[in-house]
Design a protein around this motif. Structure first.
Motif, PDB file in Angstrom:
ATOM      1  N   PRO A 278       1.187  -1.270  -0.172  1.00 45.71           N
ATOM      2  CA  PRO A 278      -0.096   0.519  -0.201  1.00 45.71           C
ATOM      3  C   PRO A 278       0.572   1.018   0.091  1.00 45.71           C
ATOM      4  O   PRO A 278       2.130   1.260   0.776  1.00 45.71           O
ATOM      5  N   ASP A 279       0.455   2.344  -0.482  1.00 45.46           N
ATOM      6  CA  ASP A 279       1.087   3.410  -1.080  1.00 45.46           C
ATOM      7  C   ASP A 279       0.402   4.950   0.064  1.00 45.46           C
ATOM      8  O   ASP A 279       1.336   5.687  -0.766  1.00 45.46           O
ATOM      9  N   ASP A 280       0.056   4.400   1.134  1.00 43.49           N
ATOM     10  CA  ASP A 280      -0.545   5.434   1.648  1.00 43.49           C
ATOM     11  C   ASP A 280       0.248   6.546   2.683  1.00 43.49           C
ATOM     12  O   ASP A 280       0.827   7.325   2.383  1.00 43.49           O
ATOM     13  N   ARG A 281       1.874   6.183   3.138  1.00 38.45           N
ATOM     14  CA  ARG A 281       2.402   7.003   3.886  1.00 38.45           C
ATOM     15  C   ARG A 281       3.932   7.524   2.109  1.00 38.45           C
ATOM     16  O   ARG A 281       4.736   7.174   3.426  1.00 38.45           O
ATOM     17  N   ILE A 282       3.853   6.584   1.671  1.00 36.88           N
ATOM     18  CA  ILE A 282       4.945   6.252   0.900  1.00 36.88           C
ATOM     19  C   ILE A 282       5.382   8.622   0.763  1.00 36.88           C
ATOM     20  O   ILE A 282       4.437   8.982   0.004  1.00 36.88           O
ATOM     21  N   ASN A 283       6.753   8.544   0.663  1.00 44.13           N
ATOM     22  CA  ASN A 283       6.971  10.606   0.208  1.00 44.13           C
ATOM     23  C   ASN A 283       8.027  10.121  -0.834  1.00 44.13           C
ATOM     24  O   ASN A 283       7.854  11.575  -0.906  1.00 44.13           O
ATOM     25  N   GLU A 284       8.938   9.022  -1.367  1.00 41.78           N
ATOM     26  CA  GLU A 284       9.430   8.829  -1.946  1.00 41.78           C
ATOM     27  C   GLU A 284      10.035   8.132  -3.233  1.00 41.78           C
ATOM     28  O   GLU A 284       9.897   7.273  -2.370  1.00 41.78           O
ATOM     29  N   ARG A 285       9.610   7.927  -4.159  1.00 46.24           N
ATOM     30  CA  ARG A 285       9.625   7.182  -5.441  1.00 46.24           C
ATOM     31  C   ARG A 285      10.785   7.580  -6.289  1.00 46.24           C
ATOM     32  O   ARG A 285      11.126   8.222  -6.585  1.00 46.24           O
ATOM     33  N   TYR A 286      11.975   6.182  -6.218  1.00 37.93           N
ATOM     34  CA  TYR A 286      13.165   6.368  -7.164  1.00 37.93           C
ATOM     35  C   TYR A 286      13.245   5.014  -8.478  1.00 37.93           C
ATOM     36  O   TYR A 286      12.174   4.052  -7.869  1.00 37.93           O
ATOM     37  N   TRP A 296      18.210  12.938 -13.715  1.00 39.57           N
ATOM     38  CA  TRP A 296      18.325  13.026 -12.888  1.00 39.57           C
ATOM     39  C   TRP A 296      16.510  14.478 -13.649  1.00 39.57           C
ATOM     40  O   TRP A 296      16.620  14.386 -14.633  1.00 39.57           O
ATOM     41  N   THR A 297      15.690  14.704 -11.963  1.00 40.85           N
ATOM     42  CA  THR A 297      14.657  15.313 -12.546  1.00 40.85           C
ATOM     43  C   THR A 297      13.979  15.724 -11.698  1.00 40.85           C
ATOM     44  O   THR A 297      14.790  16.043 -10.570  1.00 40.85           O
ATOM     45  N   ALA A 298      13.658  17.139 -11.719  1.00 39.26           N
ATOM     46  CA  ALA A 298      13.045  17.990 -10.463  1.00 39.26           C
ATOM     47  C   ALA A 298      12.217  17.855  -9.886  1.00 39.26           C
ATOM     48  O   ALA A 298      10.866  17.118 -10.272  1.00 39.26           O
ATOM     49  N   PRO A 299      12.076  17.669  -8.758  1.00 44.08           N
ATOM     50  CA  PRO A 299      11.880  17.177  -7.466  1.00 44.08           C
ATOM     51  C   PRO A 299      10.224  17.778  -7.594  1.00 44.08           C
ATOM     52  O   PRO A 299      10.608  18.869  -7.898  1.00 44.08           O
ATOM     53  N   ALA A 300       8.672  17.380  -6.868  1.00 43.40           N
ATOM     54  CA  ALA A 300       8.192  17.807  -7.208  1.00 43.40           C
ATOM     55  C   ALA A 300       8.080  18.961  -5.680  1.00 43.40           C
ATOM     56  O   ALA A 300       8.634  19.051  -5.005  1.00 43.40           O
ATOM     57  N   PRO A 301       7.633  20.252  -6.172  1.00 47.57           N
ATOM     58  CA  PRO A 301       7.447  21.141  -4.824  1.00 47.57           C
ATOM     59  C   PRO A 301       6.662  20.535  -3.704  1.00 47.57           C
ATOM     60  O   PRO A 301       6.130  19.910  -3.653  1.00 47.57           O
ATOM     61  N   GLU A 302       7.442  21.090  -2.570  1.00 47.65           N
ATOM     62  CA  GLU A 302       6.862  20.345  -1.107  1.00 47.65           C
ATOM     63  C   GLU A 302       5.295  20.589  -0.444  1.00 47.65           C
ATOM     64  O   GLU A 302       5.189  22.009  -0.776  1.00 47.65           O
ATOM     65  N   LEU A 313      20.147  10.224  -9.363  1.00 50.73           N
ATOM     66  CA  LEU A 313      20.953  11.618  -9.324  1.00 50.73           C
ATOM     67  C   LEU A 313      20.158  12.175  -8.319  1.00 50.73           C
ATOM     68  O   LEU A 313      21.522  12.875  -6.912  1.00 50.73           O
ATOM     69  N   ASN A 314      18.462  12.351  -7.900  1.00 51.41           N
ATOM     70  CA  ASN A 314      18.414  12.750  -7.103  1.00 51.41           C
ATOM     71  C   ASN A 314      19.209  11.444  -5.715  1.00 51.41           C
ATOM     72  O   ASN A 314      18.600  12.790  -4.267  1.00 51.41           O
ATOM     73  N   PHE A 315      19.208  10.831  -5.991  1.00 51.64           N
ATOM     74  CA  PHE A 315      19.161   9.453  -4.668  1.00 51.64           C
ATOM     75  C   PHE A 315      20.444  10.160  -4.179  1.00 51.64           C
ATOM     76  O   PHE A 315      20.692   9.210  -2.841  1.00 51.64           O
ATOM     77  N   GLU A 316      21.197  10.292  -4.859  1.00 50.72           N
ATOM     78  CA  GLU A 316      23.428  10.591  -4.535  1.00 50.72           C
ATOM     79  C   GLU A 316      22.992  11.502  -2.786  1.00 50.72           C
ATOM     80  O   GLU A 316      22.092  12.574  -2.667  1.00 50.72           O
ATOM     81  N   GLY A 317      23.561  10.648  -2.045  1.00 48.99           N
ATOM     82  CA  GLY A 317      23.938  11.272  -0.431  1.00 48.99           C
ATOM     83  C   GLY A 317      23.166  10.663   0.378  1.00 48.99           C
ATOM     84  O   GLY A 317      22.936  11.135   1.412  1.00 48.99           O
ATOM     85  N   GLN A 318      21.692   9.660  -0.372  1.00 49.53           N
ATOM     86  CA  GLN A 318      20.596   9.099   0.175  1.00 49.53           C
ATOM     87  C   GLN A 318      21.772   7.408   1.003  1.00 49.53           C
ATOM     88  O   GLN A 318      22.238   7.159  -0.265  1.00 49.53           O
ATOM     89  N   TYR A 319      20.825   6.873   1.282  1.00 48.14           N
ATOM     90  CA  TYR A 319      21.288   5.550   1.115  1.00 48.14           C
ATOM     91  C   TYR A 319      20.075   4.059   1.508  1.00 48.14           C
ATOM     92  O   TYR A 319      18.968   5.042   2.627  1.00 48.14           O
ATOM     93  N   ILE A 320      19.732   3.547   1.214  1.00 45.82           N
ATOM     94  CA  ILE A 320      19.071   2.436   1.902  1.00 45.82           C
ATOM     95  C   ILE A 320      19.472   1.983   3.049  1.00 45.82           C
ATOM     96  O   ILE A 320      20.519   0.501   2.696  1.00 45.82           O
ATOM     97  N   LYS A 321      19.127   1.948   4.357  1.00 41.99           N
ATOM     98  CA  LYS A 321      19.174   1.190   5.618  1.00 41.99           C
ATOM     99  C   LYS A 321      18.654  -0.234   5.723  1.00 41.99           C
ATOM    100  O   LYS A 321      17.798  -0.038   6.035  1.00 41.99           O
TER     101      LYS A 321
END
Length: 510
Positions: A278-286, A296-302, A313-321
């Motif tokens: 279910p996607d009720d609480r998903i906040n980011e998709r890659y 790279w793509t422009a993120p949606a406005p907050e 390239l949007n994921f750079e600096g992040q990790y799957i923990k």
């Protein structure tokens, strides 16, 4: 400069109402543009300066002039026929404006209902009607658990009032749905409910149309005939892979169909299990391919309702923990991509989304009762909280004997390993369990694509597995090598593509 010179001509042509295609002249323009870009690319890199020596000094500058001249000729030729079909062109432009406006509004939403005013409403109604009849036939005549060669080649045609629906390899996909714990009744309810389908318009370059059931559990995607033939031709290998590795991250195909309307083009479509459910609480998709060109793509406005699928390239600096599940995840990606390498496939994507775990979810994952339930799901992925279905692998867990599976010093992995050995019925059967199939599955309706880390819940799957490394793709590879010197791009050989994606996963997973 070239584009700037051509653009006013195109705008003038559009202003005059000239919209008819001129394939021959357009081909000349295209060839000239590509040649011009290639020469500019060669000129800009010193290792290739030798190429320019073989051309006159003014050759490169000559190509824009040729392009402009051809475009001017095209405009003068077509201008003479402006008055012939003004009414027809006017009505066509009106329709394009109407649908163009709707498309712009839909793109802002990302996900929207296909109601009576939508261009795909008729198609989705035919899909629902055809699927309802096909699934009902499976409910009335349950297929055998033993799959024969004829089942993989079966094609059943059902006639409806204004169209026909073909169902390919129906018994095989019905069997797969059963192993995933999806009953035919709930499959029918989801796909054939009175609620409208949803269309998802993303920033993907794919020309396919994407539809979601109203509950967002199943995806329907239009495919061309080549892609459908590729899937059906390799269906047996795909099913064998899922049988050997029931926790595979490959997207789960649940049906292949074709809609035929008299005097119209055939429409092929496939039904898939949605990875983001279910996607009720998903906040980011890659959408991850492991390269950098056009990634790279422009993120949606907050705070915006726009659904944007981000890229590498949007994921750079992040990790799957994932902590303890990291080694399983890395190994499963290698196993699944190895199958795609054998199929000579490239350009597939690792689809990734995440959402924060609530405190009660983090605590419940450590409870003994939850471990037992997850052990049941791991041994028998088709077993749900309220219903038992046919198992992917032999055996079930008896809850009254669960306490004997482990003691206070026993880890979750040891408990599950002991349980699988117990339910196997003997050394022969227990040895058939692969070490890779020991993951504790979450107690969700979509457990195979959900991995819980210490703080985040990840939705992960491998999609778009239909692009074969053909002669056309080889040419594209060499063109991109010249076009993007020193940068990584998606069109590489399947072994190189697999290696690079696996390396990306390893570098970005903790």
């Amino acid at each position: 400069m070239l584009i700037c010179e051509l653009r006013p001509l195109w705008l003038e042509e559009e202003r005059c109402g000239i919209n008819e295609a001129r394939p021959v002249n357009c081909l000349f323009v295209l060839v000239a543009i590509v040649t011009y870009i290639l020469l500019c690319q060669l000129a800009s890199h010193s290792p290739f300066n030798w190429a320019l020596a073989t051309f006159p000094a003014n050759t490169v500058a000559f190509f824009p002039v040729v392009c402009v001249s051809i475009a001017q000729v095209e405009m003068s030729v077509t201008a003479s026929g402006v008055g012939v079909s003004t009414d027809r062109q006017g009505s066509g432009k009106t329709k394009r404006r109407r649908w163009g406006g709707l498309r712009q509004r839909w793109k802002l939403l990302g996900l929207f209902e296909i109601d009576q005013h939508h261009e795909f409403y008729g198609l989705t109604c035919m899909m629902k009607e055809g699927l309802a009849a096909a699934i009902q036939a499976t409910i009335d005549n349950k297929p055998s658990d033993l799959m024969l060669d004829g089942d993989f080649k079966s094609e059943v045609t059902r006639n409806h009032e204004n169209f026909t629906m073909d169902t390919f390899a129906g018994p095989v996909f019905a069997s797969l749905r059963g192993t995933l714990g999806i009953s035919e009744e709930e499959y029918q309810r989801s796909l054939c409910s009175e609620n409208c389908y949803l269309q998802f318009i993303s920033n993907s370059k794919s020309k396919a149309d994407f539809f979601l059931t109203n509950d967002k559990r199943f995806f329907l995607k239009t495919q061309n005939q080549r892609e459908v033939n590729f899937l059906l031709g390799n269906l047996k290998l795909y099913m064998e892979h899922l049988k050997t590795y029931p926790h595979s991250l490959l997207v789960k195909f649940l049906g292949v169909h074709r809609v035929k309307v008299p005097r119209k083009q055939k429409k092929y479509f496939i039904v898939m299990q949605s990875i983001f459910y279910p996607d009720d609480r998903i906040n980011e998709r890659y959408d991850i391919k492991g390269c950098e060109v056009s990634r790279w793509t422009a993120p949606a406005p907050e705070g915006s309702p726009i659904i944007v699928v981000l890229k590498d390239l949007n994921f750079e600096g992040q990790y799957i923990k994932l902590d303890r599940q990291r080694s399983w995840f890395l190994q499963q990606v290698e196993i699944d991509t190895n199958l795609l390498k054998r199929l000579n496939v490239l350009d597939y994507s690792l689809l990734l989304a995440h959402q924060p775990l609530h405190s009660d979810e983090r605590n419940s994952s450590l409870s003994f009762a939850n471990v037992i339930m997850r052990a049941k799901r791991s041994v028998n992925p088709a077993c749900g909280p309220t219903k038992d279905a046919p198992a992917t692998v032999p055996g079930t867990v008896q809850e009254d004997n669960a306490a004997s599976l482990c003691n206070d010093d026993c880890s979750k992995a040891q408990m599950l390993r002991q349980e699988k050995a117990k339910v196997g019925g003997g050394p022969g059967e227990s040895s058939s369990f692969k070490a890779q199939n020991l993951r504790l599955l979450p107690d969700l309706k979509n457990p195979l694509h959900v991995i819980d880390g210490p703080e985040q819940r990840y939705f992960i799957g491998i999609i778009d597995i239909f692009t074969v490394y053909s002669f056309k793709k080889r040419l594209e590879h060499w063109w991109k090598r010249l076009r993007h010197l020193g940068r990584t791009f998606s069109t590489v050989s399947p072994p190189a593509y697999r290696l690079r994606l696996c390396q990306w996963v390893q570098d970005h997973t903790l």
